[in-house]
Motif scaffolding. Structure first.
Motif, PDB file in Angstrom:
ATOM      1  N   MET A 274       0.829  -1.216   0.000  1.00  0.00           N
ATOM      2  CA  MET A 274       0.000   0.000   0.000  1.00  0.00           C
ATOM      3  C   MET A 274       0.857   1.258   0.000  1.00  0.00           C
ATOM      4  O   MET A 274       0.510   2.252  -0.645  1.00  0.00           O
ATOM      5  N   ALA A 275       1.993   1.220   0.715  1.00  0.00           N
ATOM      6  CA  ALA A 275       2.879   2.380   0.744  1.00  0.00           C
ATOM      7  C   ALA A 275       3.396   2.695  -0.653  1.00  0.00           C
ATOM      8  O   ALA A 275       3.475   3.862  -1.059  1.00  0.00           O
ATOM      9  N   GLU A 276       3.757   1.660  -1.400  1.00  0.00           N
ATOM     10  CA  GLU A 276       4.230   1.869  -2.766  1.00  0.00           C
ATOM     11  C   GLU A 276       3.125   2.456  -3.629  1.00  0.00           C
ATOM     12  O   GLU A 276       3.355   3.385  -4.423  1.00  0.00           O
ATOM     13  N   GLU A 277       1.918   1.940  -3.479  1.00  0.00           N
ATOM     14  CA  GLU A 277       0.798   2.434  -4.287  1.00  0.00           C
ATOM     15  C   GLU A 277       0.500   3.900  -3.969  1.00  0.00           C
ATOM     16  O   GLU A 277       0.342   4.727  -4.875  1.00  0.00           O
ATOM     17  N   VAL A 278       0.420   4.220  -2.672  1.00  0.00           N
ATOM     18  CA  VAL A 278       0.102   5.591  -2.267  1.00  0.00           C
ATOM     19  C   VAL A 278       1.226   6.545  -2.675  1.00  0.00           C
ATOM     20  O   VAL A 278       0.976   7.647  -3.181  1.00  0.00           O
ATOM     21  N   ALA A 279       2.470   6.131  -2.483  1.00  0.00           N
ATOM     22  CA  ALA A 279       3.598   6.989  -2.852  1.00  0.00           C
ATOM     23  C   ALA A 279       3.610   7.260  -4.354  1.00  0.00           C
ATOM     24  O   ALA A 279       3.887   8.388  -4.790  1.00  0.00           O
ATOM     25  N   ALA A 318       9.473   3.968   0.578  1.00  0.00           N
ATOM     26  CA  ALA A 318      10.176   3.383   1.717  1.00  0.00           C
ATOM     27  C   ALA A 318       9.904   4.153   3.001  1.00  0.00           C
ATOM     28  O   ALA A 318       9.754   3.562   4.078  1.00  0.00           O
ATOM     29  N   GLU A 319       9.817   5.475   2.905  1.00  0.00           N
ATOM     30  CA  GLU A 319       9.573   6.276   4.104  1.00  0.00           C
ATOM     31  C   GLU A 319       8.147   6.086   4.609  1.00  0.00           C
ATOM     32  O   GLU A 319       7.911   5.965   5.821  1.00  0.00           O
ATOM     33  N   ARG A 321       6.339   3.439   4.082  1.00  0.00           N
ATOM     34  CA  ARG A 321       6.289   2.061   4.575  1.00  0.00           C
ATOM     35  C   ARG A 321       6.850   1.949   5.985  1.00  0.00           C
ATOM     36  O   ARG A 321       6.255   1.303   6.853  1.00  0.00           O
ATOM     37  N   ASP A 322       7.995   2.569   6.233  1.00  0.00           N
ATOM     38  CA  ASP A 322       8.637   2.430   7.540  1.00  0.00           C
ATOM     39  C   ASP A 322       7.747   2.965   8.663  1.00  0.00           C
ATOM     40  O   ASP A 322       7.634   2.360   9.730  1.00  0.00           O
ATOM     41  N   VAL A 323       7.119   4.111   8.419  1.00  0.00           N
ATOM     42  CA  VAL A 323       6.241   4.681   9.441  1.00  0.00           C
ATOM     43  C   VAL A 323       5.022   3.791   9.643  1.00  0.00           C
ATOM     44  O   VAL A 323       4.624   3.496  10.783  1.00  0.00           O
ATOM     45  N   ALA A 324       4.412   3.349   8.547  1.00  0.00           N
ATOM     46  CA  ALA A 324       3.213   2.515   8.655  1.00  0.00           C
ATOM     47  C   ALA A 324       3.516   1.206   9.373  1.00  0.00           C
ATOM     48  O   ALA A 324       2.751   0.753  10.228  1.00  0.00           O
ATOM     49  N   GLN A 325       4.652   0.590   9.047  1.00  0.00           N
ATOM     50  CA  GLN A 325       4.994  -0.676   9.681  1.00  0.00           C
ATOM     51  C   GLN A 325       5.304  -0.489  11.165  1.00  0.00           C
ATOM     52  O   GLN A 325       4.963  -1.349  11.986  1.00  0.00           O
ATOM     53  N   ALA A 326       5.924   0.621  11.512  1.00  0.00           N
ATOM     54  CA  ALA A 326       6.185   0.882  12.930  1.00  0.00           C
ATOM     55  C   ALA A 326       4.882   1.051  13.697  1.00  0.00           C
ATOM     56  O   ALA A 326       4.721   0.517  14.805  1.00  0.00           O
ATOM     57  N   LEU A 327       3.939   1.792  13.126  1.00  0.00           N
ATOM     58  CA  LEU A 327       2.637   1.970  13.772  1.00  0.00           C
ATOM     59  C   LEU A 327       1.928   0.627  13.929  1.00  0.00           C
ATOM     60  O   LEU A 327       1.334   0.339  14.975  1.00  0.00           O
ATOM     61  N   ALA A 328       1.986  -0.185  12.873  1.00  0.00           N
ATOM     62  CA  ALA A 328       1.317  -1.485  12.924  1.00  0.00           C
ATOM     63  C   ALA A 328       1.945  -2.404  13.966  1.00  0.00           C
ATOM     64  O   ALA A 328       1.243  -3.116  14.690  1.00  0.00           O
ATOM     65  N   GLY A 371      16.609   6.149  -2.218  1.00  0.00           N
ATOM     66  CA  GLY A 371      15.183   5.858  -2.225  1.00  0.00           C
ATOM     67  C   GLY A 371      14.478   6.541  -3.378  1.00  0.00           C
ATOM     68  O   GLY A 371      13.596   5.962  -4.018  1.00  0.00           O
ATOM     69  N   ALA A 372      14.857   7.803  -3.654  1.00  0.00           N
ATOM     70  CA  ALA A 372      14.223   8.522  -4.746  1.00  0.00           C
ATOM     71  C   ALA A 372      14.503   7.849  -6.083  1.00  0.00           C
ATOM     72  O   ALA A 372      13.624   7.737  -6.935  1.00  0.00           O
ATOM     73  N   SER A 373      15.761   7.389  -6.291  1.00  0.00           N
ATOM     74  CA  SER A 373      16.084   6.741  -7.555  1.00  0.00           C
ATOM     75  C   SER A 373      15.342   5.418  -7.691  1.00  0.00           C
ATOM     76  O   SER A 373      14.903   5.051  -8.785  1.00  0.00           O
ATOM     77  N   THR A 374      15.203   4.693  -6.583  1.00  0.00           N
ATOM     78  CA  THR A 374      14.438   3.442  -6.624  1.00  0.00           C
ATOM     79  C   THR A 374      12.986   3.717  -6.985  1.00  0.00           C
ATOM     80  O   THR A 374      12.391   3.011  -7.813  1.00  0.00           O
ATOM     81  N   ASP A 375      12.393   4.745  -6.385  1.00  0.00           N
ATOM     82  CA  ASP A 375      11.014   5.102  -6.710  1.00  0.00           C
ATOM     83  C   ASP A 375      10.881   5.461  -8.182  1.00  0.00           C
ATOM     84  O   ASP A 375       9.893   5.094  -8.833  1.00  0.00           O
ATOM     85  N   ALA A 376      11.855   6.183  -8.714  1.00  0.00           N
ATOM     86  CA  ALA A 376      11.797   6.562 -10.126  1.00  0.00           C
ATOM     87  C   ALA A 376      11.802   5.325 -11.018  1.00  0.00           C
ATOM     88  O   ALA A 376      11.060   5.243 -11.999  1.00  0.00           O
ATOM     89  N   LEU A 377      12.652   4.332 -10.679  1.00  0.00           N
ATOM     90  CA  LEU A 377      12.680   3.089 -11.453  1.00  0.00           C
ATOM     91  C   LEU A 377      11.359   2.342 -11.347  1.00  0.00           C
ATOM     92  O   LEU A 377      10.854   1.800 -12.332  1.00  0.00           O
ATOM     93  N   LEU A 378      10.793   2.295 -10.139  1.00  0.00           N
ATOM     94  CA  LEU A 378       9.508   1.636  -9.951  1.00  0.00           C
ATOM     95  C   LEU A 378       8.429   2.321 -10.779  1.00  0.00           C
ATOM     96  O   LEU A 378       7.588   1.658 -11.408  1.00  0.00           O
ATOM     97  N   ASP A 379       8.414   3.647 -10.770  1.00  0.00           N
ATOM     98  CA  ASP A 379       7.417   4.384 -11.552  1.00  0.00           C
ATOM     99  C   ASP A 379       7.555   4.081 -13.038  1.00  0.00           C
ATOM    100  O   ASP A 379       6.549   3.900 -13.737  1.00  0.00           O
TER     101      ASP A 379
END
Length: 406
Positions: A274-279, A318-319, A321-328, A371-379
């Motif tokens: 979900m973090a990847e989708e929302v980001a 990734a950012e 995700r980390d917050v969401a997983q910590a909350l969970a 992280g930004a470069s990874t997101d760009a590749l994913l996009d």
């Protein structure tokens, strides 16, 4: 060439009203008052009643009544000055329960709100179960009683909650709206006061049903310019949206599960996805989020929300995700200790809140740039091959929690 207008999806609106709110808070804080007539308001010579509990109402006391008249009707009542700071504090707790269900909350007062749950497929499938769980949560966690009306629009939802009081839960379906409305007296129509009520009754129009059957031109002679609006209400029509007065917008993703989710690693996987989708949606709109929230719903339809601010606005998966997983993880461990077993979930969700325009400064050093470069590749991969084609890998550590490899 003719076109057929797009069908507007039916909405799902809750109207939630705390029963005799001020007086109920007095009973909550002073248990010796429970079951006694309690009247809250100005106690001076020109004071008026702000709230009266149901035992007091049996004596004819009601809100907006002069306090001296209330004392005549109910001389043995318990009369209390209002304590607005206390009422506001409890109201905030109740509204937190509302916003755990949906960000689309229109507060009407400290004790009353509309909630739009149209976008929640689980609520659309089980609206009464969601409403009952909300009532239970308000009762168990705060100690107050709420009535809930469920309907396709605000007017019907408000009527339903009013009719159900006290401690009510009434649902009005699209198919059942006229059967619900037709017997009601015309004074329940918004904007119909005592003078208009008498005018309608003299014309033989005493119920919604009788008014609904009168042609609008004939009604104009009785109601003037308001005829169209009042007739529409008698037919149960109300197109006004729920106007959420929160400053922030949100982008979210959530999933209802056919089989309950009962393992923390599985929940962490879902939140990572979900973090990847929302980001990706944030980046597509050139937005960043300053706050991440998770939404969790148990099989008995209790819904809870946890939220945390980021150190800086971000649109990196990734950012988020980390917050969401910590909350969970925090919630899961606390709930496991409370239940003495693993909790179970029928729904999980992740939302990006407090959205701001992206700065375009993605950082030059360390993990932020990576992280930004990874997101760009994913996009790029998603754009070319579709969603879900590529995800970050997930590694499980010895404690059973998840960490994600870039």
């Amino acid at each position: 060439m003719s076109t057929t207008p797009a069908r507007i999806p039916q909405r799902l609106i809750f109207h939630v009203d705390l029963d005799a709110f001020y007086a109920s808070v007095e009973e909550l804080d002073f248990p010796e008052l429970r079951g006694e007539p309690v009247i809250v308001g100005g106690l001076g010579g020109r004071g008026v009643v702000s709230a009266a509990n149901y035992p007091a109402r049996r004596f004819g006391v009601h809100s907006a009544m002069p306090m001296h008249r209330a004392r005549q009707l109910c001389p043995r009542g318990h009369y209390r000055n209002g304590r607005m700071e206390r009422y506001r504090a409890l109201s905030q707790q109740v509204f937190d329960c509302f916003r755990a269900l949906t960000p689309d909350v229109e507060g009407l007062s400290l004790d009353e709100a509309f909630l739009d749950l149209s976008a929640d497929p689980d609520a659309r499938d089980n609206p009464e179960a969601i409403a009952r769980a909300l009532k239970d949560r308000i009762r168990e966690q705060i100690g107050l009683i709420a009535s809930v009306g469920i309907a396709p629009n605000k007017f019907l939802a408000k009527l339903a909650s009013d009719i159900g009081k006290p401690d009510g839960l009434v649902q009005v379906s699209e198919a059942g709206r006229q059967a619900f409305l037709d017997p009601l007296p015309v004074e329940r129509l918004w904007g119909v006061g005592e003078t208009t009520t008498q005018r309608l009754r003299r014309a033989g129009l005493s119920t919604f049903g009788s008014l609904r059957r009168v042609p609008e031109p004939q009604l104009r002679g009785l109601l003037g310019r308001s005829a169209s609006r009042i007739k529409a209400l008698a037919e149960g029509k109300d197109d006004r949206p729920v106007e959420a007065h929160h400053v922030t917008r949100s982008i979210s993703a959530e999933q209802t599960y056919g089989r309950d989710l009962n393992q923390l690693p599985r929940l962490q996987e879902e939140l990572s996805r979900m973090a990847e989708e929302v980001a990706a949606r944030l980046r597509g709109k050139s937005l960043e989020t300053a706050s991440v929230a998770i939404k969790l719903r148990t099989p008995d339809f209790h819904t809870m929300s946890r939220q945390r601010k980021l150190n800086r606005p971000s649109a990196q998966g990734a950012e988020l995700r980390d917050v969401a997983q910590a909350l969970a993880t925090e919630w899961w461990q606390a709930e496991t200790a409370r239940l003495n077993r693993s909790p179970r979930l029928r729904l999980a969700g992740l939302a990006a809140r407090e959205l701001v325009a992206a700065t375009g400064q993605l950082g030059l050093f360390g993990n932020q740039a990576r992280g930004a470069s990874t997101d760009a590749l994913l996009d790029q991969a998603r754009s070319r091959f579709g969603d879900g084609v590529l995800q970050r890998g997930i590694r499980r550590d010895k404690l059973g929690t998840d960490s994600t490899q870039e």
